[in-house]
Design an enzyme around this catalytic site. Structure first.
Site, short mmCIF file in Angstrom:
data_model
loop_
_atom_site.label_atom_id
_atom_site.label_comp_id
_atom_site.label_asym_id
_atom_site.label_seq_id
_atom_site.Cartn_x
_atom_site.Cartn_y
_atom_site.Cartn_z
N CYS A 96 0.77 -1.21 -0.09
CA CYS A 96 0.06 0.16 0.02
C CYS A 96 0.68 1.38 -0.11
O CYS A 96 0.53 2.38 -0.29
CB CYS A 96 -0.81 0.06 1.01
SG CYS A 96 -1.96 -1.52 1.37
N ASN A 148 -10.17 0.19 0.99
CA ASN A 148 -8.79 0.14 0.94
C ASN A 148 -8.37 -0.26 -0.47
O ASN A 148 -8.60 -1.33 -0.70
CB ASN A 148 -8.15 -0.90 1.89
CG ASN A 148 -6.52 -0.84 1.90
OD1 ASN A 148 -6.21 -0.25 1.25
ND2 ASN A 148 -6.04 -1.35 2.91
N HIS A 182 -2.97 7.12 3.72
CA HIS A 182 -3.33 5.70 3.02
C HIS A 182 -4.63 5.33 3.97
O HIS A 182 -5.07 5.57 4.87
CB HIS A 182 -2.69 4.41 3.40
CG HIS A 182 -3.03 3.29 3.05
ND1 HIS A 182 -3.77 2.87 1.90
CD2 HIS A 182 -2.82 2.05 3.44
CE1 HIS A 182 -3.79 1.69 1.81
NE2 HIS A 182 -3.58 1.21 2.92
O1 UT7 Z 1 -3.45 -1.61 3.85
C1 UT7 Z 1 -2.92 -2.26 4.72
C2 UT7 Z 1 -4.10 -3.41 4.97
N1 UT7 Z 1 -4.55 -3.78 6.28
C3 UT7 Z 1 -5.00 -3.02 6.98
O2 UT7 Z 1 -4.74 -1.95 7.26
C4 UT7 Z 1 -5.69 -3.69 8.38
C5 UT7 Z 1 -5.29 -2.96 9.72
N2 UT7 Z 1 -6.03 -3.87 10.84
C6 UT7 Z 1 -7.63 -3.53 10.86
O3 UT7 Z 1 -7.95 -2.55 10.07
C7 UT7 Z 1 -8.24 -4.16 11.87
O4 UT7 Z 1 -7.52 -4.81 12.66
C8 UT7 Z 1 -9.33 -4.97 11.34
C9 UT7 Z 1 -10.45 -4.13 10.79
C10 UT7 Z 1 -8.91 -5.85 10.51
C11 UT7 Z 1 -10.04 -5.80 12.36
O5 UT7 Z 1 -10.45 -4.89 13.46
P1 UT7 Z 1 -10.01 -5.19 14.94
O6 UT7 Z 1 -10.85 -4.14 15.75
O7 UT7 Z 1 -8.84 -5.42 15.40
O8 UT7 Z 1 -11.12 -6.59 15.13
P2 UT7 Z 1 -10.22 -8.05 15.65
O9 UT7 Z 1 -9.56 -8.53 14.40
O10 UT7 Z 1 -9.52 -7.86 17.12
O11 UT7 Z 1 -11.60 -8.94 15.62
C12 UT7 Z 1 -12.63 -8.71 16.65
C13 UT7 Z 1 -13.56 -9.79 16.32
C14 UT7 Z 1 -12.90 -11.08 16.30
O12 UT7 Z 1 -14.08 -11.84 16.76
P3 UT7 Z 1 -13.64 -12.50 18.17
O13 UT7 Z 1 -12.63 -13.65 17.86
O14 UT7 Z 1 -13.34 -11.46 19.33
O15 UT7 Z 1 -15.02 -13.50 18.45
C15 UT7 Z 1 -13.25 -11.28 14.86
O16 UT7 Z 1 -13.48 -12.69 14.14
O17 UT7 Z 1 -14.29 -9.14 15.23
C16 UT7 Z 1 -14.47 -10.42 14.58
N3 UT7 Z 1 -14.47 -10.03 12.79
C17 UT7 Z 1 -15.53 -9.49 12.12
N4 UT7 Z 1 -16.88 -9.61 12.78
C18 UT7 Z 1 -17.66 -9.29 11.81
C19 UT7 Z 1 -13.50 -9.99 12.04
N5 UT7 Z 1 -13.88 -9.46 11.06
C20 UT7 Z 1 -15.17 -9.20 11.03
C21 UT7 Z 1 -16.31 -8.80 10.41
N6 UT7 Z 1 -17.71 -8.93 10.63
N7 UT7 Z 1 -16.05 -8.41 8.99
#
Ligand code: UT7
Length: 335
Positions: A120, A290, A260
């Site tokens: 990115c 993104n 970004h």
């Molecule tokens: O350009 C570079 C590309 N990447 C990025 O910039 C990504 C950077 N990371 C992020 O933006 C965030 O970490 C995410 C948006 C990917 C995730 O957000 P988070 O607040 O860090 O959530 P998490 O990964 O801690 O997940 C929390 C919960 C999990 O469930 P459990 O294990 O707590 O039961 C996930 O399974 O949310 C769940 N989850 C979802 N729930 C509903 C993950 N994706 C989803 C979804 N819908 N799409």
């Protein structure tokens, strides 16, 4: 790098363009595809919808459209372009480069062409490379493009990633500008130890495409979101401050931030670190998600076409991405 820009000719962006597919995929559409909700996606990322390329559209098609708009606005013909750089993680194919396809598409018969891959951060990396050729006097006109069709490498059964990404392309024309304008500083960074945090595992020489790699979903984006998030929050502020220091400026001098567009919470952390008011920040991830290397040039084009970036403004671009990589650029806008 800052020294190189200062010791050579000043180089700036003299035209910007963007292209986005027509098809809109909303969070409500995604609710029907995976176990997710509009509420979760909006509150965790800030994304409401994204654009998706149709089956016939590849990265180079969007790149050509963005390039044509940027060239027209710059008043530059295809045959006047000396070098085309395309930053992408979704090339039309492994080779030839997408830049070569763009070269043919815009009739830039004199131009050298190559792709550049820095996740990115790719657009700022390409801006850094392209600006050196203009600063040194080797080339007059460089076309820098960030273009992606991430939907083609998205696992539409993986809710951790499929809600995040979108397709699009943005382009910028680089040319000499008066001293004091254009690129003031560039800061690039990489940490290969983070290589496994965000990747597409197969299709290269380590895991060539096979029936197995397809069955194991290895031709799709895989990401450790939490670790990438932590890295991003740290590096976006750090890289911006570093680039500002290199330009002899401070956070109070920033007129406009083009970050970004990965997650609104990551952008908010950078804005807080730089103590900026929200009207000085471009945010379009709510509509486009993104778009990796395309995020920054599309956001830049939008801010420019809305008249939000004015002559003389200090513009900071900052990105992080797969690799891991990060990059920041400080420009004084205008020609
Ligand atoms: O350009 C570079 C590309 N990447 C990025 O910039 C990504 C950077 N990371 C992020 O933006 C965030 O970490 C995410 C948006 C990917 C995730 O957000 P988070 O607040 O860090 O959530 P998490 O990964 O801690 O997940 C929390 C919960 C999990 O469930 P459990 O294990 O707590 O039961 C996930 O399974 O949310 C769940 N989850 C979802 N729930 C509903 C993950 N994706 C989803 C979804 N819908 N799409």
């Amino acid at each position: 790098m800052n020294e190189l820009a200062k010791s050579g000719r000043s180089v700036g962006i003299v035209g910007v363009g963007a292209a986005l597919p027509e098809k809109v995929l909303t969070n409500f559409d995604l609710e029907k595809m995976v176990d997710t909700s509009d509420e979760w996606i909006r509150t965790r990322t800030g994304i409401k919808e994204r654009r998706i390329a149709d089956e016939k559209t590849a990265t180079s098609d969007l790149a050509v459209a963005a390039a044509r708009q940027a060239l027209e606005r710059a008043g530059v013909k295809g045959e006047d372009v000396d070098l085309i750089l395309v930053a992408t993680v979704t090339p039309d194919m492994v080779f030839p480069s997408t830049a070569n396809l763009v070269q043919a598409g815009i009739g830039a018969g004199r131009a050298a062409a190559m792709d550049l891959e820095a996740g990115c951060s790719g657009f700022i990396y390409a801006l850094a490379v392209g600006s050196q050729f203009v600063a040194s006097g080797v080339y007059e006109t460089v076309l820098v493009i960030g273009a992606e069709t991430l939907s083609k490498i998205t696992d539409w059964t993986d809710r951790n990633t499929c809600v995040l990404f979108g397709d699009g392309a943005g382009a910028a024309v680089l040319r000499p500008v008066p001293p004091g304008k254009g690129v003031l500083s560039l800061h690039l960074g990489a940490d290969g130890n983070g290589r496994d945090l965000l990747k597409m595992p197969a299709g290269g020489s380590r895991r060539p495409a096979s029936l197995e790699t397809v069955q194991e979903h290895l031709h799709f984006i895989q990401m450790n979101g939490t670790e990438v998030f932590k890295f991003a929050v740290r590096v976006m502020g750090e890289a911006s401050v570093k680039a500002l220091e290199m330009a002899g400026l401070g956070t109070a001098d920033v007129d406009f931030l083009v970050p970004h567009q990965a997650n609104l919470r990551i952008i908010d952390a950078a804005v807080k670190r730089l103590a900026l008011s929200p009207d000085k920040v471009v945010v379009n991830l709510d509509r486009y998600g993104n778009m990796s290397a395309a995020s920054i040039p599309v956001a830049l084009e939008e801010a420019w076409s809305q008249g939000r970036i004015k002559d003389g403004d200090v513009v900071v671009m900052v990105a992080f991405g797969a690799g891991l990589t990060w990059a920041a650029a400080v420009l004084r806008w205008g020609t």
